[in-house]
Motif scaffolding. Structure first.
Motif, PDB file in Angstrom:
ATOM      1  N   PHE A   1      34.239  41.651 -27.343  1.00 45.33           N
ATOM      2  CA  PHE A   1      34.121  42.708 -26.535  1.00 45.33           C
ATOM      3  C   PHE A   1      35.664  43.215 -27.179  1.00 45.33           C
ATOM      4  O   PHE A   1      35.751  44.905 -27.297  1.00 45.33           O
ATOM      5  N   ALA A   2      36.673  42.530 -27.483  1.00 48.77           N
ATOM      6  CA  ALA A   2      37.981  43.303 -27.677  1.00 48.77           C
ATOM      7  C   ALA A   2      38.117  44.217 -28.740  1.00 48.77           C
ATOM      8  O   ALA A   2      38.746  44.799 -29.139  1.00 48.77           O
ATOM      9  N   GLY A   3      36.731  44.023 -30.060  1.00 46.18           N
ATOM     10  CA  GLY A   3      36.765  44.449 -31.656  1.00 46.18           C
ATOM     11  C   GLY A   3      36.437  45.853 -31.021  1.00 46.18           C
ATOM     12  O   GLY A   3      37.332  46.941 -31.567  1.00 46.18           O
ATOM     13  N   LYS A   4      35.354  46.199 -30.057  1.00 46.83           N
ATOM     14  CA  LYS A   4      35.049  47.089 -29.905  1.00 46.83           C
ATOM     15  C   LYS A   4      35.290  47.544 -29.182  1.00 46.83           C
ATOM     16  O   LYS A   4      35.614  49.256 -29.530  1.00 46.83           O
ATOM     17  N   LEU A   5      36.512  47.594 -28.384  1.00 50.14           N
ATOM     18  CA  LEU A   5      37.237  47.999 -27.310  1.00 50.14           C
ATOM     19  C   LEU A   5      38.588  48.602 -28.396  1.00 50.14           C
ATOM     20  O   LEU A   5      38.905  49.836 -27.964  1.00 50.14           O
ATOM     21  N   MET A   6      38.753  48.051 -29.353  1.00 48.01           N
ATOM     22  CA  MET A   6      39.663  48.207 -30.009  1.00 48.01           C
ATOM     23  C   MET A   6      39.496  50.120 -30.948  1.00 48.01           C
ATOM     24  O   MET A   6      39.893  50.622 -31.089  1.00 48.01           O
ATOM     25  N   GLU A   7      38.208  49.426 -31.251  1.00 48.16           N
ATOM     26  CA  GLU A   7      37.504  50.507 -32.002  1.00 48.16           C
ATOM     27  C   GLU A   7      37.394  52.555 -31.248  1.00 48.16           C
ATOM     28  O   GLU A   7      38.618  52.852 -31.828  1.00 48.16           O
ATOM     29  N   LYS A   8      37.768  51.900 -29.486  1.00 47.37           N
ATOM     30  CA  LYS A   8      37.299  53.208 -29.026  1.00 47.37           C
ATOM     31  C   LYS A   8      39.342  53.597 -28.654  1.00 47.37           C
ATOM     32  O   LYS A   8      39.627  54.673 -28.562  1.00 47.37           O
ATOM     33  N   LEU A   9      39.715  52.703 -28.515  1.00 52.50           N
ATOM     34  CA  LEU A   9      41.425  52.808 -28.467  1.00 52.50           C
ATOM     35  C   LEU A   9      42.102  53.578 -29.324  1.00 52.50           C
ATOM     36  O   LEU A   9      42.707  54.461 -29.618  1.00 52.50           O
ATOM     37  N   ALA A  10      41.099  53.589 -30.601  1.00 48.58           N
ATOM     38  CA  ALA A  10      41.792  54.240 -31.824  1.00 48.58           C
ATOM     39  C   ALA A  10      41.486  55.327 -31.866  1.00 48.58           C
ATOM     40  O   ALA A  10      42.189  56.515 -31.762  1.00 48.58           O
ATOM     41  N   GLU A  11      40.201  55.390 -31.565  1.00 47.80           N
ATOM     42  CA  GLU A  11      39.679  56.334 -31.391  1.00 47.80           C
ATOM     43  C   GLU A  11      40.316  57.379 -30.325  1.00 47.80           C
ATOM     44  O   GLU A  11      40.418  58.730 -30.710  1.00 47.80           O
ATOM     45  N   LYS A  12      40.517  57.393 -29.002  1.00 48.72           N
ATOM     46  CA  LYS A  12      41.832  57.739 -27.930  1.00 48.72           C
ATOM     47  C   LYS A  12      42.811  57.892 -28.205  1.00 48.72           C
ATOM     48  O   LYS A  12      43.189  58.832 -27.063  1.00 48.72           O
ATOM     49  N   GLY A  13      43.085  56.945 -28.989  1.00 47.03           N
ATOM     50  CA  GLY A  13      44.633  57.207 -29.585  1.00 47.03           C
ATOM     51  C   GLY A  13      45.001  56.328 -28.817  1.00 47.03           C
ATOM     52  O   GLY A  13      46.527  56.741 -27.639  1.00 47.03           O
ATOM     53  N   LEU A  14      45.548  55.256 -28.314  1.00 49.43           N
ATOM     54  CA  LEU A  14      45.931  54.650 -26.578  1.00 49.43           C
ATOM     55  C   LEU A  14      46.505  53.873 -27.388  1.00 49.43           C
ATOM     56  O   LEU A  14      45.531  53.345 -28.461  1.00 49.43           O
ATOM     57  N   LYS A  15      47.073  53.123 -26.873  1.00 48.48           N
ATOM     58  CA  LYS A  15      47.877  51.895 -27.527  1.00 48.48           C
ATOM     59  C   LYS A  15      48.203  50.746 -27.069  1.00 48.48           C
ATOM     60  O   LYS A  15      47.875  50.315 -25.995  1.00 48.48           O
ATOM     61  N   LEU A  16      47.996  49.699 -27.452  1.00 52.74           N
ATOM     62  CA  LEU A  16      47.726  48.383 -27.414  1.00 52.74           C
ATOM     63  C   LEU A  16      49.161  47.343 -27.845  1.00 52.74           C
ATOM     64  O   LEU A  16      49.465  47.611 -29.066  1.00 52.74           O
ATOM     65  N   TYR A  17      49.396  46.364 -27.437  1.00 51.82           N
ATOM     66  CA  TYR A  17      50.412  45.599 -27.214  1.00 51.82           C
ATOM     67  C   TYR A  17      49.051  44.340 -27.482  1.00 51.82           C
ATOM     68  O   TYR A  17      48.612  43.859 -26.662  1.00 51.82           O
ATOM     69  N   LEU A  18      50.271  43.246 -28.563  1.00 52.43           N
ATOM     70  CA  LEU A  18      49.357  42.307 -28.471  1.00 52.43           C
ATOM     71  C   LEU A  18      50.677  41.332 -27.900  1.00 52.43           C
ATOM     72  O   LEU A  18      51.801  40.882 -28.640  1.00 52.43           O
ATOM     73  N   LEU A  19      50.205  40.235 -26.799  1.00 45.74           N
ATOM     74  CA  LEU A  19      51.237  39.240 -26.722  1.00 45.74           C
ATOM     75  C   LEU A  19      50.683  37.681 -26.742  1.00 45.74           C
ATOM     76  O   LEU A  19      49.081  37.775 -26.022  1.00 45.74           O
ATOM     77  N   GLY A  20      50.809  36.429 -27.261  1.00 41.65           N
ATOM     78  CA  GLY A  20      50.418  35.510 -27.164  1.00 41.65           C
ATOM     79  C   GLY A  20      50.204  34.722 -28.752  1.00 41.65           C
ATOM     80  O   GLY A  20      51.110  35.287 -29.181  1.00 41.65           O
ATOM     81  N   ALA A  21      49.977  33.373 -28.841  1.00 37.64           N
ATOM     82  CA  ALA A  21      50.197  32.491 -30.177  1.00 37.64           C
ATOM     83  C   ALA A  21      51.003  32.387 -30.574  1.00 37.64           C
ATOM     84  O   ALA A  21      52.346  32.687 -29.952  1.00 37.64           O
ATOM     85  N   LYS A  22      50.862  31.287 -31.490  1.00 38.41           N
ATOM     86  CA  LYS A  22      52.689  30.613 -32.386  1.00 38.41           C
ATOM     87  C   LYS A  22      53.758  31.897 -32.891  1.00 38.41           C
ATOM     88  O   LYS A  22      53.261  33.131 -33.150  1.00 38.41           O
ATOM     89  N   PRO A  23      54.893  31.800 -32.422  1.00 38.15           N
ATOM     90  CA  PRO A  23      55.524  32.822 -33.735  1.00 38.15           C
ATOM     91  C   PRO A  23      54.723  33.456 -35.211  1.00 38.15           C
ATOM     92  O   PRO A  23      55.236  32.162 -35.639  1.00 38.15           O
ATOM     93  N   GLY A  24      54.799  34.348 -34.884  1.00 31.88           N
ATOM     94  CA  GLY A  24      54.561  35.089 -36.234  1.00 31.88           C
ATOM     95  C   GLY A  24      52.964  35.659 -36.518  1.00 31.88           C
ATOM     96  O   GLY A  24      52.585  36.510 -37.108  1.00 31.88           O
ATOM     97  N   VAL A  25      52.233  35.168 -35.812  1.00 36.03           N
ATOM     98  CA  VAL A  25      50.710  35.073 -35.308  1.00 36.03           C
ATOM     99  C   VAL A  25      50.264  36.458 -35.244  1.00 36.03           C
ATOM    100  O   VAL A  25      49.913  37.424 -35.624  1.00 36.03           O
ATOM    101  N   ALA A  26      50.592  37.375 -34.041  1.00 41.83           N
ATOM    102  CA  ALA A  26      50.705  38.034 -33.686  1.00 41.83           C
ATOM    103  C   ALA A  26      51.089  39.681 -34.846  1.00 41.83           C
ATOM    104  O   ALA A  26      50.493  40.401 -34.368  1.00 41.83           O
ATOM    105  N   GLU A  27      52.093  39.248 -35.079  1.00 43.98           N
ATOM    106  CA  GLU A  27      52.423  40.459 -36.299  1.00 43.98           C
ATOM    107  C   GLU A  27      51.231  39.834 -37.458  1.00 43.98           C
ATOM    108  O   GLU A  27      51.011  41.623 -37.736  1.00 43.98           O
TER     109      GLU A  27
END
Ligand code: UDP
Length: 244
Positions: A89-115
């Protein structure tokens, strides 16, 4: 919106496409709305903890992540359209966010992983704007909320594990200024490549849990709850009945 009750948790009965389309609307128009993807473990948690049940009930979108939910729904004689695994679901949503120019923030996991996840996702979904990242091991919510707000995120993937991520979204979702927050467990580890997903054939056969167990035997305690969950489904009597 049609909801199907599976042992106390009301799921949205939707195809993947419908779920993504609804999420996209929320990503534009929501105000701290949040999406959850409960598996059997979380349904059992909600049965024991009314506050957590309330948190799940407060979600704008409740998607059946695990094959166990699909089996239970069948046993309850109210089959769901199908699985909507959070990570797909997240993958398909990201396709749409890219298409529509919407901004995504990633929160979570061990330091360095989100980067690392952000780098991989930018390469995989050209045009995707990842406006910020933060690891999941913080003690104060305030600075994290301010960072998301400053980044003007439309959508936040909250990957703190359950039940922490659902409680975090309920408590802080509106304050972040984001339209939609999505609870996605260990997904950032997969996006970063630190954890592998099961091969496609295993996913299709509903055996992803077996793969995860083989890779992380420490999950046995968590997974051992599944057979009991299905037995419980056989004998389940609705307390409140179906929600319309
Ligand atoms: N995690 C976190 N902060 C915490 C506890 C966990 O960011 O305080 C992260 C952890 O690093 C992992 C994810 O949350 O990336 C939980 O992964 P798990 O596989 O347990 O989640 P599931 O997908 O099974 O819900």
């Amino acid at each position: 919106m049609k909801k199907t009750d599976v042992m106390g948790v009301a799921f949205d009965d939707m195809t993947m496409e419908e779920a993504v389309s609804r999420a996209l609307t929320l990503a534009k128009e929501g105000a701290g709305a949040y999406a959850v993807t409960p598996n059997p473990e979380l349904v059992l948690m909600a049965q024991k903890d009314p506050a957590y049940a309330g948190t799940l009930a407060g979600a704008a979108l409740t998607l059946p992540d695990g094959i166990g939910i699909i089996y239970a729904a069948k046993l309850l004689k109210r089959p769901l359209t199908g699985r909507v695994p959070g990570i797909d679901f997240a993958g398909k949503l990201m396709e749409k966010l890219a298409e529509k120019g919407l901004k995504l923030y990633l929160l979570g996991a061990k330091p360095g992983v989100a980067e690392t996840a952000a780098e991989n996702l930018r390469a995989k979904y050209p045009g995707l704007t990842i406006c910020g990242v933060h690891d999941g091991y913080f003690t104060e919510d305030g600075p994290v909320i301010r960072d998301i707000r400053k980044a003007e995120a439309d959508v936040v993937f909250v990957c703190l594990g359950a039940p922490k991520q659902e409680e975090w979204m309920r408590r802080n979702g509106a304050a972040t200024g984001a339209h939609l927050l999505v609870g996605l467990g260990g997904s950032l580890d997969v996006f970063a490549g630190t954890v592998q997903r099961a091969p496609a054939w295993m996913q299709k056969a509903g055996l992803e849990w077996l793969y995860r167990l083989a890779k992380q035997p420490s999950r046995i305690g968590r997974m051992a709850k599944l057979p009991g969950f299905l037995v419980k489904a056989v004998f389940w009597k609705d307390k409140g009945g179906d929600e319309a």
